[in-house]
Write a protein that holds these residues in place. Structure first.
Motif, PDB file in Angstrom:
ATOM      1  N   GLY A   1    -153.744 -99.158  27.644  1.00 36.45           N
ATOM      2  CA  GLY A   1    -152.766 -98.435  28.457  1.00 36.45           C
ATOM      3  C   GLY A   1    -152.989 -96.937  28.503  1.00 36.45           C
ATOM      4  N   ARG A   2    -154.192 -96.485  28.100  1.00 39.19           N
ATOM      5  CA  ARG A   2    -154.479 -95.046  28.060  1.00 39.19           C
ATOM      6  C   ARG A   2    -155.409 -94.592  29.177  1.00 39.19           C
ATOM      7  N   ALA A   3    -155.721 -95.497  30.096  1.00 36.93           N
ATOM      8  CA  ALA A   3    -156.574 -95.157  31.236  1.00 36.93           C
ATOM      9  C   ALA A   3    -156.360 -96.191  32.327  1.00 36.93           C
ATOM     10  N   TYR A   4    -156.723 -95.849  33.545  1.00 36.33           N
ATOM     11  CA  TYR A   4    -156.695 -96.820  34.641  1.00 36.33           C
ATOM     12  C   TYR A   4    -157.685 -96.376  35.710  1.00 36.33           C
ATOM     13  N   ARG A   5    -158.107 -97.343  36.543  1.00 39.43           N
ATOM     14  CA  ARG A   5    -159.013 -97.046  37.642  1.00 39.43           C
ATOM     15  C   ARG A   5    -158.250 -97.216  38.953  1.00 39.43           C
ATOM     16  N   ASP A   6    -158.307 -96.178  39.817  1.00 42.57           N
ATOM     17  CA  ASP A   6    -157.544 -96.248  41.060  1.00 42.57           C
ATOM     18  C   ASP A   6    -158.277 -97.066  42.118  1.00 42.57           C
TER      19      ASP A   6
END
Length: 466
Positions: free
Chosen positions: A315-320
């Motif tokens: 939950g510390r990164a995501y890809r758009d």
């Protein structure tokens, strides 16, 4: 004949497809609305408590102290701290005003850190209500500004006459004491003269295609209607001016004397500067070859993707939707890339744990001499100090050498972080000049890219002509 990379629609927001780009290239162009400091009363942020503090000063000193407090507060909001030279302050004003100013500052600020070189003054931070620290930047500078609660925040002018006299006296003081001058409001420096000439010749589209980000539209309005200060500031070696950190859309569609712009950039500038300090050897030669190939970041891509995937699971990164990674930093998500993460993990790390820096582990394996040099530097320098060292070295190459060289040849040019911007038809000259200057400063020629909107850029030469 050498062929260099050019920008395409993948380097712009998806809304700017090729058809839209073709249409945008035909838009009418209008000049920047540049506001001359000598004729414009600029507004500066202030704090209600600072204005109340200035009200307690009696006599003519009140005006100088009030305006100086606003200037200090502006720097503090931007950088998270500020400094002022007592000797320069006394030269510009007088000893009595300086004593009173320090007395008031001691009531609302705290002294932090070590003295700033050449100025023998320590950074300060304001201790006022309503201030909130922003996220730390990823370039290692350690700088993160503050936001101010609207309840306390004010926007107030400083008369141009007062500001012009202050700037002139400040310049005199720096000249007399052989100190660097980091502000150019009238073209007194080589880099300021070159940048201001470029800004005067720059035009932007009279209108933009629909659907762009609100920030891009607002910045376009500022450039064309509200106006921007015609000031060039040098900070840690780099130049800041009205087109710094500009929206890529506006930058790609702007023109210089009717010609579209080309960005001439040095590949992996920070690694280039560090490798230039290494003694000869096979490890140094291997790293130089990677830098000259233009693919230095390539071997780090897989580890970067794996690292970001792990962070996403936590939950510390995501890809758009466009495939761009965003990472959680200081409570906020920020856009990142393999280059940004390399700088964060391998140069300017705050967290030294192995699991937090897989790119640094890989760097040790494939470029050991480079890794060892970084570790030596970090034993002596904090992240921010190393960042300042590298950006100053970069500035020596770009700002002190390359920009004046091209300007003397009659080529309009401005700085763009680790590169420059020129008109398309000067692409070959800019590329050759950057190769020559890089060879003088680094001892080798790194990969240099040309990025613009032309479908192809060809230069009839290979290698530096110097």
């Amino acid at each position: 004949m050498a062929h260099f990379e050019v920008a395409d629609d993948t380097q712009l927001p998806p809304i700017l497809d090729q058809e839209t780009l073709a249409m945008c290239r035909e838009f009418d162009q209008i000049p920047l609305k540049l506001l001359e400091p000598s004729k414009t009363d600029f507004e500066y942020p202030s704090h209600r408590d600072l204005e109340a503090l200035a009200d307690t000063v009696k006599g003519k000193a009140q005006t100088a102290i009030r305006y100086e407090l606003r200037l200090c507060f502006k720097d503090f909001l931007r950088d998270g701290q500020f400094t002022f030279s007592t000797k320069r302050f006394e030269f510009v004003h007088n000893a009595r005003v300086r004593v009173k100013f320090v007395e008031l500052l001691n009531q609302v600020t705290e002294v932090i850190g070590k003295a700033v070189p050449n100025r023998k003054c320590k950074p300060r931070v304001f201790s006022l209500p309503g201030l909130t620290k922003k996220c730390t930047t990823d370039n290692g500078s350690g700088e993160s500004g503050f936001s101010c609660d609207p309840v306390y925040l004010l926007s107030l002018p400083i008369p141009c006459e007062w500001q012009s006299i202050r700037n002139s006296l400040w310049t005199d003081y720096c000249t007399e004491n052989d100190l660097p001058q980091n502000l150019d409001a009238n073209g007194h420096s080589d880099w300021g003269t070159a940048t201001r000439a470029m800004l005067a010749a720059t035009t932007v589209p009279a209108s933009l295609p629909p659907g762009l980000a609100t920030e891009t539209v607002a910045r376009h309005k500022q450039l064309t209607e509200t106006g921007v200060p015609n000031i060039v500031l040098r900070k840690h070696g780099r130049l800041l001016h009205p087109l710094s950190n500009q929206s890529k859309v506006i930058r790609r569609l702007s023109k210089i004397n009717g010609c579209f712009m080309i960005e001439c950039d040095m590949h992996a500038a920070y690694p280039c500067l560090i490798v230039s300090e290494l003694p000869p050897g096979s490890s140094k030669s291997k790293t130089i070859r990677a830098l000259q190939s233009g693919k230095f970041w390539g071997p780090f891509e897989r580890v970067f993707q794996e690292h970001m995937t792990r962070l996403a699971q936590e939950g510390r990164a995501y890809r758009d939707a466009d495939g761009v990674w965003w990472i959680l930093t200081a409570g906020e998500f920020e856009k990142t890339s393999v280059k940004v993460e390399f700088n964060r993990q391998c140069l300017f790390w705050q967290d030294g744990r192995t699991e937090a820096a897989p790119l640094k582990v890989l760097l040790r394996k494939i470029h050991y001499a480079f890794y060892s040099r970084v570790m030596e530097l970090r034993e002596k320098l904090k992240a921010g100090e190393l960042s300042n060292k590298l950006t100053k070295a970069e500035g020596s190459l770009i700002v002190d050498d390359l920009i004046p060289t091209l300007h003397r040849r009659g080529i309009l040019v401005r700085g763009n972080n680790d590169g420059i911007v020129v008109a398309e038809h000067f692409a070959a000259a800019a590329h050759e000049a950057m190769e020559c200057v890089a060879l003088q400063h680094l001892g080798f020629v790194p990969h240099i890219s040309l990025k613009g909107l032309s479908p192809a850029l060809e230069v009839n030469r290979v290698g530096p002509a110097c």
